[in-house]
Structures are given as C-alpha cells and as structure tokens.
Design a protein around this motif. Structure first.
Motif, PDB file in Angstrom:
ATOM      1  N   VAL A  88       0.866  -1.186   0.000  1.00  0.00           N
ATOM      2  CA  VAL A  88       0.000   0.000   0.000  1.00  0.00           C
ATOM      3  C   VAL A  88       0.899   1.231   0.000  1.00  0.00           C
ATOM      4  O   VAL A  88       2.006   1.216   0.544  1.00  0.00           O
ATOM      5  N   ALA A  89       0.428   2.289  -0.638  1.00  0.00           N
ATOM      6  CA  ALA A  89       1.179   3.541  -0.651  1.00  0.00           C
ATOM      7  C   ALA A  89       1.165   4.163   0.744  1.00  0.00           C
ATOM      8  O   ALA A  89       0.137   4.138   1.423  1.00  0.00           O
ATOM      9  N   PRO A  90       2.274   4.699   1.218  1.00  0.00           N
ATOM     10  CA  PRO A  90       2.286   5.319   2.549  1.00  0.00           C
ATOM     11  C   PRO A  90       1.438   6.584   2.579  1.00  0.00           C
ATOM     12  O   PRO A  90       1.312   7.285   1.576  1.00  0.00           O
ATOM     13  N   ASP A  91       0.877   6.859   3.732  1.00  0.00           N
ATOM     14  CA  ASP A  91       0.111   8.092   3.899  1.00  0.00           C
ATOM     15  C   ASP A  91       0.668   8.964   5.016  1.00  0.00           C
ATOM     16  O   ASP A  91       0.039   9.928   5.435  1.00  0.00           O
ATOM     17  N   MET A  92       1.861   8.626   5.492  1.00  0.00           N
ATOM     18  CA  MET A  92       2.486   9.388   6.564  1.00  0.00           C
ATOM     19  C   MET A  92       4.003   9.270   6.448  1.00  0.00           C
ATOM     20  O   MET A  92       4.518   8.237   6.031  1.00  0.00           O
ATOM     21  N   SER A 116      16.640  10.954   9.277  1.00  0.00           N
ATOM     22  CA  SER A 116      16.079   9.902   8.431  1.00  0.00           C
ATOM     23  C   SER A 116      14.622  10.215   8.133  1.00  0.00           C
ATOM     24  O   SER A 116      13.990  11.020   8.823  1.00  0.00           O
ATOM     25  N   ILE A 117      14.117   9.583   7.085  1.00  0.00           N
ATOM     26  CA  ILE A 117      12.703   9.654   6.755  1.00  0.00           C
ATOM     27  C   ILE A 117      12.164   8.234   6.744  1.00  0.00           C
ATOM     28  O   ILE A 117      12.718   7.351   6.101  1.00  0.00           O
ATOM     29  N   GLN A 118      11.086   8.039   7.467  1.00  0.00           N
ATOM     30  CA  GLN A 118      10.418   6.742   7.455  1.00  0.00           C
ATOM     31  C   GLN A 118       9.008   6.929   6.911  1.00  0.00           C
ATOM     32  O   GLN A 118       8.209   7.682   7.461  1.00  0.00           O
ATOM     33  N   PHE A 119       8.720   6.240   5.816  1.00  0.00           N
ATOM     34  CA  PHE A 119       7.375   6.282   5.256  1.00  0.00           C
ATOM     35  C   PHE A 119       6.556   5.162   5.881  1.00  0.00           C
ATOM     36  O   PHE A 119       6.963   4.003   5.890  1.00  0.00           O
ATOM     37  N   THR A 120       5.385   5.512   6.392  1.00  0.00           N
ATOM     38  CA  THR A 120       4.569   4.529   7.090  1.00  0.00           C
ATOM     39  C   THR A 120       3.096   4.787   6.795  1.00  0.00           C
ATOM     40  O   THR A 120       2.760   5.626   5.966  1.00  0.00           O
ATOM     41  N   ASN A 121       2.247   4.059   7.485  1.00  0.00           N
ATOM     42  CA  ASN A 121       0.799   4.204   7.315  1.00  0.00           C
ATOM     43  C   ASN A 121       0.147   4.423   8.664  1.00  0.00           C
ATOM     44  O   ASN A 121       0.478   3.751   9.644  1.00  0.00           O
ATOM     45  N   ASP A 122      -0.785   5.348   8.701  1.00  0.00           N
ATOM     46  CA  ASP A 122      -1.453   5.669   9.951  1.00  0.00           C
ATOM     47  C   ASP A 122      -2.306   4.499  10.432  1.00  0.00           C
ATOM     48  O   ASP A 122      -2.307   4.157  11.623  1.00  0.00           O
ATOM     49  N   ALA A 145      10.550  10.445  -3.345  1.00  0.00           N
ATOM     50  CA  ALA A 145       9.861   9.276  -3.908  1.00  0.00           C
ATOM     51  C   ALA A 145       9.455   8.383  -2.741  1.00  0.00           C
ATOM     52  O   ALA A 145      10.305   7.826  -2.050  1.00  0.00           O
ATOM     53  N   ASN A 146       8.156   8.247  -2.516  1.00  0.00           N
ATOM     54  CA  ASN A 146       7.714   7.498  -1.337  1.00  0.00           C
ATOM     55  C   ASN A 146       7.406   6.035  -1.604  1.00  0.00           C
ATOM     56  O   ASN A 146       7.309   5.245  -0.675  1.00  0.00           O
ATOM     57  N   GLY A 147       7.215   5.635  -2.868  1.00  0.00           N
ATOM     58  CA  GLY A 147       7.044   4.225  -3.188  1.00  0.00           C
ATOM     59  C   GLY A 147       5.864   3.581  -2.481  1.00  0.00           C
ATOM     60  O   GLY A 147       4.825   4.200  -2.275  1.00  0.00           O
ATOM     61  N   GLU A 148       6.032   2.304  -2.112  1.00  0.00           N
ATOM     62  CA  GLU A 148       5.000   1.545  -1.414  1.00  0.00           C
ATOM     63  C   GLU A 148       5.583   0.872  -0.187  1.00  0.00           C
ATOM     64  O   GLU A 148       6.774   0.562  -0.127  1.00  0.00           O
ATOM     65  N   ASN A 149       4.722   0.634   0.782  1.00  0.00           N
ATOM     66  CA  ASN A 149       5.098  -0.140   1.954  1.00  0.00           C
ATOM     67  C   ASN A 149       4.602  -1.575   1.787  1.00  0.00           C
ATOM     68  O   ASN A 149       3.432  -1.793   1.465  1.00  0.00           O
ATOM     69  N   ASN A 150       5.487  -2.530   1.994  1.00  0.00           N
ATOM     70  CA  ASN A 150       5.124  -3.945   1.936  1.00  0.00           C
ATOM     71  C   ASN A 150       4.940  -4.479   3.355  1.00  0.00           C
ATOM     72  O   ASN A 150       5.845  -4.375   4.187  1.00  0.00           O
ATOM     73  N   TYR A 151       3.771  -5.042   3.608  1.00  0.00           N
ATOM     74  CA  TYR A 151       3.491  -5.656   4.903  1.00  0.00           C
ATOM     75  C   TYR A 151       3.511  -7.171   4.722  1.00  0.00           C
ATOM     76  O   TYR A 151       2.769  -7.718   3.910  1.00  0.00           O
ATOM     77  N   ASN A 152       4.374  -7.835   5.476  1.00  0.00           N
ATOM     78  CA  ASN A 152       4.561  -9.276   5.368  1.00  0.00           C
ATOM     79  C   ASN A 152       4.007  -9.982   6.606  1.00  0.00           C
ATOM     80  O   ASN A 152       4.222  -9.525   7.737  1.00  0.00           O
ATOM     81  N   VAL A 153       3.323 -11.097   6.378  1.00  0.00           N
ATOM     82  CA  VAL A 153       2.779 -11.905   7.468  1.00  0.00           C
ATOM     83  C   VAL A 153       3.151 -13.364   7.230  1.00  0.00           C
ATOM     84  O   VAL A 153       3.017 -13.863   6.110  1.00  0.00           O
TER      85      VAL A 153
END
Length: 251
Positions: free
Chosen positions: A54-58, A161-167, A233-241
């Motif tokens: 998913v694309a980061p929103d934060m 640093s910059i960390q792209f994440t999701n709320d 460039a924020n790209g996407e965040n990959n969430y692994n389970v």
C-alpha cells in the motif's frame, strides 16, 4: 547318633496376625501393567507467507539544528533561535503540536588536541556545540519536499532519516493474513496428496506479522539544498505476514 535341636521363637499373637493380614492383602492386589504413552495425533505442520502493499500516507522526519559558540550560552542561544524559527514555520505550515517532538538534545564541549606532543600537553577548550533534534510526523506527504526546503533555510544543518509509514495499516495487514493462510492451506493440501492421506481440521494457527522497514534518507542536508526543490519518492510499503498452521490428518 547326634541330633540338632532348633528353637524357633514364636511371634506375639498380635504381630503375627498383622503380618498375615498384610501378606493376604498384597496377594489379593491385581498386578498393574505399565501405563502406555499417550497416543500422538498425526498432523501436518506448514508455514504460509502473505504480502500486501500500500502507498504510505504518513512520513516521519528527523533532523537537527547544530550550532557552535565560544561559550555554552552563545551556542545555546543561537541554537534556540534557529529551532524556534523552524518550529514556527512548521506550525504555520499546518503541522500540529502533537506531531512535533524533541527527540534529542546535547551540549558538548569542543577541544583542540595538540599534534605530536606525546600526551604531555592537555587539549585546549575552544568552544561548545549544541545539537537539538526534532522528529516531525507529517500526515500530508505531498508537503514533505517543501518542509525540508524550509527547514534547511531556517537553520536545519544535519539530517536524520525519513520513514514512510501508514497511519492505519490494519486493512492491508488483513489482506496479508488472508494470503498467508491461503498459502499454508495450499502447501498442506499438496503434502497430504503426496503422502496419500486426507487433510483434516486446523488444530493451531500462529502468526508473525512484520511492519515495513524504515526507508532511510541521505543523512547530509547541506544548506544549498534549499536552493532547489527536494525530490521525494515514497514508493510503497510492503506488509509481510507469516503463519504457522497445524492440520490434523483424518483417518
């Protein structure tokens, strides 16, 4: 003819009766066989992996204002003025106070060390350095480049640093969970078919969920960065389970 006389001392009547009863009771007890080990159910254990992007929103941005002075007070005053300007600009730009946090502060003496003195001459105190680190939680990623430009212009001279994440990543994590369980079921069915057995019920499921790794930014934030817009460039965040699933084998 020689004869041998053997004398046997008679037991008291009460003791003899007690021994006789004990022997009779022992003889009457049934012989118990050793308890067999419990039956172990036949199972298939597999692990499944799932991923959702998913694309980061934060964005979480960390940077510092570092100032030098001949005295600690001089260095501190200069640092405080620069950081006050940075905080004011961020608030004006719409950053809420709850998203601004001082994450580091240090006052360090600065020394000049003599060359080739074999340790006979002590270092000379030449001033002080103050470093104030700010962490910013940015909820509008589109503003990130402009905020970096403005912060550098106002006094930020050391990057972090910059960390792209999701709320709220729960929906994306649920997608990854479903994919991981489906992967485990597919693997278990393949193993059961290869072994010629029938796959049974699910006995146990364990989950290991991972969040995206921080995406580091170049640590050098030179002042000339403010002259041009900073590309982001924020790209996407990959969430692994990963799930570990235990299935029973039906008879």
């Amino acid at each position: 003819m020689t004869s041998t006389l053997r004398l046997r001392r008679a037991l008291p009547a009460g003791l003899a009766a007690t021994l006789a009863l004990a022997l009779a009771t022992t003889a009457a007890l049934p012989a118990f066989a050793q308890t067999p080990p419990p039956h172990r159910e036949a199972v298939i254990e597999v692990s499944g992996e799932g991923r959702a992007a998913v694309a980061p929103d934060m964005a979480i941005l960390s940077f510092s204002v570092v100032t030098d002075g001949k005295t600690a007070r001089e260095a501190l005053d200069g640092n405080s003025k620069a950081m006050t300007d940075v905080l004011g600009a961020l608030r004006t730009g719409g950053i809420a106070d709850r998203d601004l946090q001082t994450s580091g502060f240090a006052v360090n003496p600065q020394y000049r060390y003599p060359e080739n003195n074999n340790g006979t001459e002590p270092p000379t105190l030449i001033g002080y350095q103050v470093a104030n680190t700010l962490t910013v939680r940015l909820r509008e990623i589109a503003k990130l480049g402009a905020i970096i430009d403005q912060a550098v212009t106002l006094g930020v001279n050391q990057g972090g640093s910059i960390q792209f994440t999701n709320d709220k990543p729960e929906a994306t994590l649920n997608e990854a969970r479903k994919a991981a369980v489906a992967d485990a079921i597919t693997k278990a069915r393949t193993l059961a078919e290869a072994a010629g057995v029938k796959l049974g019920r699910v006995i146990e499921i364990n989950e290991n969920a991972g969040r995206p790794e921080p995406m580091p930014m170049a640590r050098a934030m030179a002042k000339d960065m403010a002259e041009t817009s900073v590309p982001i460039a924020n790209g996407e965040n990959n969430y692994n389970v990963t799930v570990n699933v235990t299935f029973a084998i039906d008879p």
